[in-house]
Design a protein around this motif. Structure first.
Motif, PDB file in Angstrom:
ATOM      1  N   PRO A  55       0.400  -0.843   0.630  1.00  0.00           N
ATOM      2  CA  PRO A  55      -0.491  -0.100   0.062  1.00  0.00           C
ATOM      3  C   PRO A  55       0.776   1.552   0.008  1.00  0.00           C
ATOM      4  O   PRO A  55       1.757   1.173   0.038  1.00  0.00           O
ATOM      5  CB  PRO A  55      -0.745  -0.325   1.174  1.00  0.00           C
ATOM      6  N   VAL A  56       0.212   2.562  -0.487  1.00  0.00           N
ATOM      7  CA  VAL A  56       1.466   3.476  -1.065  1.00  0.00           C
ATOM      8  C   VAL A  56       1.086   4.176   0.824  1.00  0.00           C
ATOM      9  O   VAL A  56       0.089   4.761   1.272  1.00  0.00           O
ATOM     10  CB  VAL A  56       0.624   4.478  -2.051  1.00  0.00           C
ATOM     11  N   THR A  57       1.955   4.862   1.071  1.00  0.00           N
ATOM     12  CA  THR A  57       2.228   5.472   2.122  1.00  0.00           C
ATOM     13  C   THR A  57       3.255   6.678   1.716  1.00  0.00           C
ATOM     14  O   THR A  57       3.512   6.755   0.667  1.00  0.00           O
ATOM     15  CB  THR A  57       3.319   5.020   3.215  1.00  0.00           C
ATOM     16  N   ASP A  58       2.922   8.214   2.556  1.00  0.00           N
ATOM     17  CA  ASP A  58       3.731   9.209   2.446  1.00  0.00           C
ATOM     18  C   ASP A  58       5.010   9.300   2.443  1.00  0.00           C
ATOM     19  O   ASP A  58       5.311   8.781   3.982  1.00  0.00           O
ATOM     20  CB  ASP A  58       2.823  10.198   3.622  1.00  0.00           C
ATOM     21  N   VAL A  83       5.752   8.276  -5.738  1.00  0.00           N
ATOM     22  CA  VAL A  83       6.293  10.395  -6.548  1.00  0.00           C
ATOM     23  C   VAL A  83       4.981  10.789  -6.021  1.00  0.00           C
ATOM     24  O   VAL A  83       3.937  10.678  -7.325  1.00  0.00           O
ATOM     25  CB  VAL A  83       6.156  10.147  -7.205  1.00  0.00           C
ATOM     26  N   PRO A  84       4.228  11.907  -5.869  1.00  0.00           N
ATOM     27  CA  PRO A  84       2.799  12.570  -5.681  1.00  0.00           C
ATOM     28  C   PRO A  84       2.819  12.885  -6.823  1.00  0.00           C
ATOM     29  O   PRO A  84       3.552  13.690  -7.845  1.00  0.00           O
ATOM     30  CB  PRO A  84       3.756  13.752  -4.503  1.00  0.00           C
ATOM     31  N   GLY A  85       1.625  12.443  -7.444  1.00  0.00           N
ATOM     32  CA  GLY A  85       1.447  13.217  -8.797  1.00  0.00           C
ATOM     33  C   GLY A  85       1.772  12.296 -10.417  1.00  0.00           C
ATOM     34  O   GLY A  85       1.343  11.817 -10.933  1.00  0.00           O
ATOM     35  N   ILE A  86       2.370  10.527  -9.597  1.00  0.00           N
ATOM     36  CA  ILE A  86       2.686  10.263 -10.209  1.00  0.00           C
ATOM     37  C   ILE A  86       1.285   9.500 -11.034  1.00  0.00           C
ATOM     38  O   ILE A  86       1.454   8.669 -11.777  1.00  0.00           O
ATOM     39  CB  ILE A  86       3.937   9.157  -9.928  1.00  0.00           C
ATOM     40  N   GLU A  87       0.498   9.326 -10.151  1.00  0.00           N
ATOM     41  CA  GLU A  87      -0.997   8.377 -10.439  1.00  0.00           C
ATOM     42  C   GLU A  87      -1.815   9.528 -12.099  1.00  0.00           C
ATOM     43  O   GLU A  87      -2.119   8.553 -12.673  1.00  0.00           O
ATOM     44  CB  GLU A  87      -1.917   8.591  -9.575  1.00  0.00           C
ATOM     45  N   GLN A 100      -5.670   7.682  -8.086  1.00  0.00           N
ATOM     46  CA  GLN A 100      -5.636   7.732  -6.855  1.00  0.00           C
ATOM     47  C   GLN A 100      -4.388   5.815  -6.718  1.00  0.00           C
ATOM     48  O   GLN A 100      -5.139   5.383  -7.569  1.00  0.00           O
ATOM     49  CB  GLN A 100      -5.379   7.504  -5.707  1.00  0.00           C
ATOM     50  N   ILE A 101      -3.162   5.929  -5.828  1.00  0.00           N
ATOM     51  CA  ILE A 101      -2.819   4.729  -6.349  1.00  0.00           C
ATOM     52  C   ILE A 101      -3.047   3.752  -4.730  1.00  0.00           C
ATOM     53  O   ILE A 101      -2.882   4.168  -3.813  1.00  0.00           O
ATOM     54  CB  ILE A 101      -1.220   4.534  -6.449  1.00  0.00           C
ATOM     55  N   TYR A 117      11.544  12.408 -13.535  1.00  0.00           N
ATOM     56  CA  TYR A 117      12.695  11.570 -13.722  1.00  0.00           C
ATOM     57  C   TYR A 117      13.434  11.794 -12.681  1.00  0.00           C
ATOM     58  O   TYR A 117      13.808  11.003 -11.626  1.00  0.00           O
ATOM     59  CB  TYR A 117      13.953  12.290 -14.944  1.00  0.00           C
ATOM     60  N   ALA A 118      13.892  12.896 -12.336  1.00  0.00           N
ATOM     61  CA  ALA A 118      14.464  14.046 -10.953  1.00  0.00           C
ATOM     62  C   ALA A 118      13.671  13.138  -9.952  1.00  0.00           C
ATOM     63  O   ALA A 118      14.459  12.864  -8.983  1.00  0.00           O
ATOM     64  CB  ALA A 118      14.278  14.965 -11.248  1.00  0.00           C
ATOM     65  N   HIS A 119      12.601  13.561  -9.385  1.00  0.00           N
ATOM     66  CA  HIS A 119      11.118  13.433  -8.569  1.00  0.00           C
ATOM     67  C   HIS A 119      12.001  11.735  -8.213  1.00  0.00           C
ATOM     68  O   HIS A 119      12.241  11.140  -7.112  1.00  0.00           O
ATOM     69  CB  HIS A 119      10.482  13.842  -8.656  1.00  0.00           C
ATOM     70  N   CYS A 120      11.512  10.617  -9.593  1.00  0.00           N
ATOM     71  CA  CYS A 120      11.538   9.573  -9.501  1.00  0.00           C
ATOM     72  C   CYS A 120      12.801   9.048  -8.800  1.00  0.00           C
ATOM     73  O   CYS A 120      13.925   7.530  -8.175  1.00  0.00           O
ATOM     74  CB  CYS A 120      11.252   9.035 -11.209  1.00  0.00           C
TER      75      CYS A 120
END
Length: 720
Positions: free
Chosen positions: A83-86, A164-168, A175-176, A206-209
């Protein structure tokens, strides 16, 4: 590997399995340490499988089984789907504040099977051994093979791009809620295939990932020329993680960069066209078919300047007291061998006066200023192409910077800087649109192997296996860099074609060729075929691709058209003037030491550098030149102050005639012009003169530690 390569001692293997999977983007985050002479940090690779649509029936199953595999000896690997966590915690040095990452050079301490510094390992690559019993799954798992050597690899892990935030936005869901390997790979696929007009968004992701947390360590091992990575249960390239992070450092003896001092005696490091290209700087895919983009952040002491072959004019970002980072990127997919870096304490040269017209002409054009959604204009893969930007196509002078050692500031300001704008403008007038948005020019140290930049690293490969691996025949031969016959014949072939077609036709073709093939891999055949297709029939005569290859490239000796040209050149005005000067010097050399009083002095004309080279070459054909003639020759033309080409011929005269008073000029040339000086070492030793051989050995002792490795090896074989 599916085919066992058996290279000879001087063949260079290309091990990457590019037929199965391709790197689409690299993100490097490195620190440079001059005290230890290493680069250390991480590299994140984003992949695209060559057969993405071809999945096995079991691909919907969970592909990471590291938790249940009893043979696995990871101590506590993170689960690969959860599950996705912050996970946002702190900021990194690259300016992206979403993720925390481990410190640079952190080694894998979870297992006790690590073998990080095995002195017996022939490859020079330190690594952790496979953490699983490969005999239990063997051929079942897909094996990623990257080209590398002279690296210490500490850890390899899968990157949790889904965190990564917003990657959805790349998943088609608001949401994921549950992350699987297939979802992560889908995200990477959507990211690497974004259209060119969204390149800024793409590079931000790319940078955020690259700063995202890991989600499980991967099994890796090394051999002499490769890094091999696998994931338990990932049986195809499609199933294999499409974003991985490698923690590693280079080694001081690594063959991709040279650690040395500049002309001011300050430390510096640079890539230098090594026969192993960049595989000792970062793990990569060497075959040119692996065209990729990259972005890199390099940290160094604040006193250093970091230059790279990026599209942006980077400025330093303060990290902490005494440290700064530099960030560069490239949006044009290119082979990994084109990546360059230079770090040193250089000064930037700036024109004293810059008009408003100059500033307007050099205004930096960002890729976002063009509409990159045009289809069918260019033949290359999609990227933010300047040829589709009307403003870029008319830009005669691109933004540029000039850097030099402190001791050469004055000379560069006076001599080099005024030439840059005219040269860029001339290139635009002949070839058309500049393919790159900017240019950095660096005065490199004396030991830079300038001939090495012409090295045919991809000249000839042997059998290419089903995986894409192959070998470059004789790619590691240290003498190859000095075998320039093919380049000289190529140069004269282009001159011959220009004369046959006429300048207008030839330059118009060059412009069309650049426009047609920019951003693509090409062969000599492509160039010649297009040339012949674009010239009038009456000018073709007996020209054909086959005939040109036979007469100019495959046959030994001087081609007949070149012999004819040499005879014609001997009759031109500039050459005739040189011939007249040669006769004057021959007369001077024949005069007795005591001359008659009424005998008139010879009056010598001022010659251009190319004419001086021709003059000295003619004088080299003379059996003897007495010391008095040589002294007068040097004084007349100030030969010791001329360019390297002229001084090289002058040194040959000194050696041939054992002119001991000028041995200091030979010593200076061997130390300051090391790449060209290799030939002089041979002449000093062949002479069998004890004093000349002493000069050669003394100069080598003074320069061998800074000398290019191939050059040093060749010279050592001459001397000892």
């Amino acid at each position: 590997m599916d085919v066992k390569l058996e290279p000879s001692w001087d063949d260079l293997p290309l091990m990457a399995n590019t037929s199965h999977i391709l790197v689409k983007h690299y993100v490097l985050d490195l620190d440079v340490d001059f005290e230890s002479q290493i680069f250390e940090g991480t590299i994140v690779l984003f992949f695209e499988s060559r057969n993405r649509l071809e999945k096995q029936s079991g691909s919907t199953k969970e592909t990471c089984r590291s938790e249940s595999n009893e043979a696995c000896r990871f101590s506590t690997p993170e689960p690969c789907h959860s599950p996705v966590t912050d996970t946002r915690t702190s900021s990194s040095k690259t300016g992206y504040n979403d993720f925390a990452i481990c410190g640079k050079g952190e080694k894998d301490t979870s297992g006790k099977d690590g073998n990080h510094d095995n002195p017996e390992q022939a490859s020079g690559i330190s690594s952790s051994k496979y953490c699983c019993d490969t005999g239990n799954h063997g051929s079942e798992d897909f094996l990623l093979v990257l080209d590398c050597c002279d690296l210490s690899v500490f850890k390899v892990e899968e990157v949790d791009v889904a965190a990564v935030p917003g990657i959805e936005t790349f998943t088609g869901s608001p949401q994921i809620t549950f992350v699987s390997e297939e979802l992560r790979n889908q995200i990477v696929h959507e990211l690497v295939t974004l259209p060119a007009d969204r390149w800024r968004e793409q590079f931000d992701y790319y940078a955020h990932c690259s700063q995202a947390p890991g989600c499980g360590e991967l099994l890796f091992d090394t051999d002499t020329w490769s890094l091999q990575i696998r994931k338990t249960g990932a049986q195809t390239a499609t199933d294999f993680p499409h974003a991985i992070r490698i923690w590693y450092s280079t080694k001081p003896q690594g063959r991709s960069v040279t650690w040395t001092s500049d002309q001011s005696g300050r430390p510096c490091v640079y890539t230098m066209g090594s026969p192993v290209n960049n595989r000792a700087l970062f793990p990569c895919q060497e075959p040119p078919v692996a065209m990729s983009t990259w972005q890199a952040t390099v940290g160094a002491a604040a006193s250093f300047v970091v230059l790279m072959s990026g599209e942006n004019s980077a400025k330093p970002t303060q990290l902490r007291e005494g440290r700064a980072s530099w960030h560069y990127y490239v949006t044009m997919p290119m082979p990994a061998s084109t990546f360059t870096i230079a770090v040193g304490s250089w000064a930037e040269m700036k024109p004293e006066i810059c008009s408003s017209e100059d500033l307007a002409a050099e205004r930096s054009l960002t890729p976002s200023e063009a509409d990159f959604r045009c289809v069918g204009i260019c033949g290359h893969m999609e990227y933010p192409c300047r040829f589709q930007n009307p403003s870029a196509t008319t830009q005669e002078v691109i933004p540029h910077r000039v850097f030099a050692p402190v001791c050469l500031q004055g000379a560069c300001q006076e001599t080099l800087l005024p030439l840059v704008r005219p040269c860029l403008s001339a290139a635009h007038s002949v070839l058309g649109t500049h393919p790159f948005s900017r240019l950095d020019i660096l005065i490199v140290p004396a030991n830079f192997p300038s001939l090495g930049m012409a090295r045919p690293n991809k000249e000839k490969t042997g059998h290419v296996s089903d995986s894409g691996s192959s070998v470059i025949k004789h790619g590691l031969n240290p003498e190859k860099v000095f075998m320039q016959v093919h380049y000289l014949k190529g140069y004269f072939l282009l001159r011959f074609l220009a004369q046959r077609l006429g300048d207008d036709t030839y330059f118009a073709f060059l412009r069309k060729f650049v426009h047609t093939f920019h951003g693509q891999l090409i062969l000599s055949q492509d160039f010649l075929q297009m040339l012949l297709e674009n010239i009038p029939e009456e000018k073709r005569l007996d020209l054909s691709v086959e005939n040109i290859f036979r007469d100019w490239l495959e046959s030994s000796g001087i081609p007949q058209p070149l012999q004819t040209e040499r005879q014609a050149r001997a009759e031109c005005g500039l050459a005739r003037r040189v011939g007249a000067e040669v006769h004057k010097w021959i007369r001077v050399n024949r005069r007795p030491h005591k001359r008659k009083r009424r005998e008139t002095e010879e009056v010598f004309e001022k010659l251009l550098p190319d004419q001086l080279v021709l003059l000295l070459e003619h004088l080299l054909e003379q059996k003897t030149l007495n010391p008095r003639t040589l002294q007068s020759l040097e004084r007349t033309y100030q030969l010791s102050q001329q360019d390297a080409e002229v001084r090289h011929r002058w040194c040959e005269l000194i050696v041939k005639h054992k002119y001991t008073k000028a041995y200091k000029d030979v010593e200076r040339f061997l130390q300051e012009d090391q790449a060209m000086g290799i030939y002089l070492y041979g002449e000093l030793m062949v002479s069998e003169d004890a004093r000349q051989q002493q000069v050669a050995r003394r100069c080598f002792e003074l320069t061998k530690e800074q000398m290019d490795r191939s050059s040093a090896q060749v010279v050592a074989e001459m001397l000892f």
